[in-house]
Design a protein around this motif. Sequence first.
Motif, mmCIF file in Angstrom:
data_model
loop_
_atom_site.group_PDB
_atom_site.id
_atom_site.type_symbol
_atom_site.label_atom_id
_atom_site.label_comp_id
_atom_site.label_asym_id
_atom_site.label_seq_id
_atom_site.Cartn_x
_atom_site.Cartn_y
_atom_site.Cartn_z
ATOM 1 N N THR A 88 17.864 -12.642 -13.352
ATOM 2 C CA THR A 88 17.736 -12.593 -12.035
ATOM 3 C C THR A 88 17.288 -11.230 -11.361
ATOM 4 O O THR A 88 17.082 -10.356 -12.222
ATOM 5 C CB THR A 88 19.139 -12.996 -11.198
ATOM 6 N N ASP A 89 17.194 -10.906 -10.365
ATOM 7 C CA ASP A 89 16.816 -9.791 -9.682
ATOM 8 C C ASP A 89 17.596 -9.534 -8.170
ATOM 9 O O ASP A 89 18.205 -10.512 -7.963
ATOM 10 C CB ASP A 89 15.418 -9.599 -9.584
ATOM 11 N N ASN A 90 17.451 -8.424 -7.754
ATOM 12 C CA ASN A 90 17.930 -8.007 -6.408
ATOM 13 C C ASN A 90 17.742 -9.051 -5.303
ATOM 14 O O ASN A 90 18.477 -9.381 -4.679
ATOM 15 C CB ASN A 90 18.044 -6.700 -6.009
ATOM 16 N N ARG A 91 16.335 -9.630 -5.434
ATOM 17 C CA ARG A 91 16.090 -10.295 -4.265
ATOM 18 C C ARG A 91 16.480 -11.778 -4.270
ATOM 19 O O ARG A 91 17.156 -12.236 -3.272
ATOM 20 C CB ARG A 91 14.446 -10.385 -4.296
ATOM 21 N N GLU A 92 16.944 -12.184 -5.693
ATOM 22 C CA GLU A 92 17.365 -13.687 -5.910
ATOM 23 C C GLU A 92 18.779 -13.485 -5.591
ATOM 24 O O GLU A 92 19.478 -14.498 -4.982
ATOM 25 C CB GLU A 92 17.253 -14.002 -7.302
ATOM 26 N N LEU A 93 19.596 -12.271 -5.635
ATOM 27 C CA LEU A 93 20.819 -11.926 -5.418
ATOM 28 C C LEU A 93 21.187 -12.098 -4.071
ATOM 29 O O LEU A 93 22.069 -12.660 -3.349
ATOM 30 C CB LEU A 93 21.586 -10.864 -6.057
ATOM 31 N N ILE A 94 20.131 -11.234 -3.284
ATOM 32 C CA ILE A 94 20.413 -11.228 -2.024
ATOM 33 C C ILE A 94 20.277 -12.480 -1.467
ATOM 34 O O ILE A 94 20.911 -13.004 -0.216
ATOM 35 C CB ILE A 94 19.220 -10.264 -1.276
ATOM 36 N N ASN A 95 19.574 -13.371 -1.607
ATOM 37 C CA ASN A 95 19.057 -14.563 -0.874
ATOM 38 C C ASN A 95 20.054 -15.829 -1.630
ATOM 39 O O ASN A 95 19.953 -17.009 -1.359
ATOM 40 C CB ASN A 95 17.602 -15.075 -1.062
ATOM 41 N N ASN A 96 21.171 -15.432 -2.439
ATOM 42 C CA ASN A 96 21.961 -16.407 -2.750
ATOM 43 C C ASN A 96 21.408 -17.602 -3.675
ATOM 44 O O ASN A 96 21.721 -18.773 -3.680
ATOM 45 C CB ASN A 96 23.094 -16.701 -1.956
ATOM 46 N N ASN A 97 20.336 -17.254 -4.509
ATOM 47 C CA ASN A 97 19.499 -18.131 -5.018
ATOM 48 C C ASN A 97 19.668 -18.229 -6.606
ATOM 49 O O ASN A 97 19.086 -18.891 -7.390
ATOM 50 C CB ASN A 97 17.994 -18.177 -4.759
ATOM 51 N N PHE A 98 20.723 -17.320 -7.230
ATOM 52 C CA PHE A 98 20.932 -17.250 -8.481
ATOM 53 C C PHE A 98 21.911 -18.374 -9.142
ATOM 54 O O PHE A 98 23.056 -18.102 -8.781
ATOM 55 C CB PHE A 98 21.086 -15.775 -8.944
ATOM 56 N N PHE A 99 21.544 -19.400 -10.005
ATOM 57 C CA PHE A 99 22.409 -20.150 -10.710
ATOM 58 C C PHE A 99 22.281 -19.852 -12.157
ATOM 59 O O PHE A 99 21.152 -20.015 -12.602
ATOM 60 C CB PHE A 99 22.067 -21.555 -10.196
ATOM 61 N N LEU A 100 23.423 -19.758 -12.872
ATOM 62 C CA LEU A 100 23.302 -19.778 -14.337
ATOM 63 C C LEU A 100 23.121 -21.200 -14.918
ATOM 64 O O LEU A 100 22.158 -21.230 -15.666
ATOM 65 C CB LEU A 100 24.702 -19.291 -14.866
ATOM 66 N N HIS A 101 23.247 -22.322 -14.040
ATOM 67 C CA HIS A 101 22.883 -23.402 -14.490
ATOM 68 C C HIS A 101 22.111 -24.145 -12.986
ATOM 69 O O HIS A 101 22.831 -24.358 -12.212
ATOM 70 C CB HIS A 101 24.121 -24.679 -14.875
#
Length: 360
Positions: A88-101
């Motif tokens: 992931t990256d900071n942008r994906e984390l900011i937008n709550n779009n990071f899923f392990l699955h």
Amino acid sequence: MKAQNALTLQLEVFNADQLQMLFLSDLDLAQAGSAADLFKLTIIKNTPEEYPAAQMNIRVTKDNTLLLEAQSESFRIPADPPGTTYETDNRELINNNFFLHPGDPTTNIRIKESRLSDDVEEIQKEVLSSGKVPIGVYRLIVDIVNLQTSSPIVHEEIPFLQATNPSFVRLISPGVPFGSPAPSSVYTEYPVFQWNGNGDEYKVFVFEKKSMIQSMDDILNQLPNWESEPISEQSVIYPQSGDVIPLEYGKTYYWMVQMQVHTSAGILKVNSEIWEFKLKNPAESGVAHQEISKMEVIKFLKDVLGSQVDGLEKSLEGYRTAVIRYNGREIEIQDLYRLLQEYQNRKVEVFDLILPSASE
């Protein structure tokens, strides 16, 4: 990179070798929306163990003082086989779009809180006044904690930024500030442009004075006679060839320097003042060739030797340059300008400087 127990974390700062300035808004991990690419985070499974309740903590420190901290909501680390990688990256984390699955909401890492440290009042003041983080050494720290046992699963930290916040560029020569009563005179078609700045990269622009020019905006809106490539030096000579319009005697020219600053939001352009000078033909001016060449030689020696030639100009008041010789060969003043151009921005070592006596 450090492996600890079930997971390994890898952190990578984008453009780490160029980043000079960081904007506070790009650090706020709780603020959804557009943000600059700052860092990449890779999580690697080392064991098949599942963690039903984990939390990610992200911190940024300045000179070992906490600047920002962020915490995620509880998420599940699935029982994937060793070697499984999540990126992931900071942008994906900011937008709550990071899923392990992907598609499994229990594996979504959502930032629930991000705040600046209340203890750092001076940092707060500087951030509020400029929007930029203060000069210093910053580190990025990421932890993943097992909430069921309150014990760390993995910890990783890396140098994030050596913030210099370049902010000024001041012209030295040639010329005087735009709008001065009378521009200073330059007697060569290949003047040396010099400036001071606290950045790493600069571009020089030279414009011809047109009759319709009334303001600085008019100058900047016209095509330049010459736009240099980005350079790291703080001086450059007007080129004799290439993508350049030659300077002409009798005309007035404007010039400026643009400092290129690498920030977390991209390239920030910091412009100097605009200066102007008039190009005069030595053969038609009231200044003798000898005086012009002497001035150019003194200027060159000052550039090369610095403080070693303090007072040189005063000591040469009684001299005039009757003949210019280079390696024993007599040369014209234009040859001198060409030689100065060749030596400009090169490392030069002067072993000795001998001035003739007044009788010579």
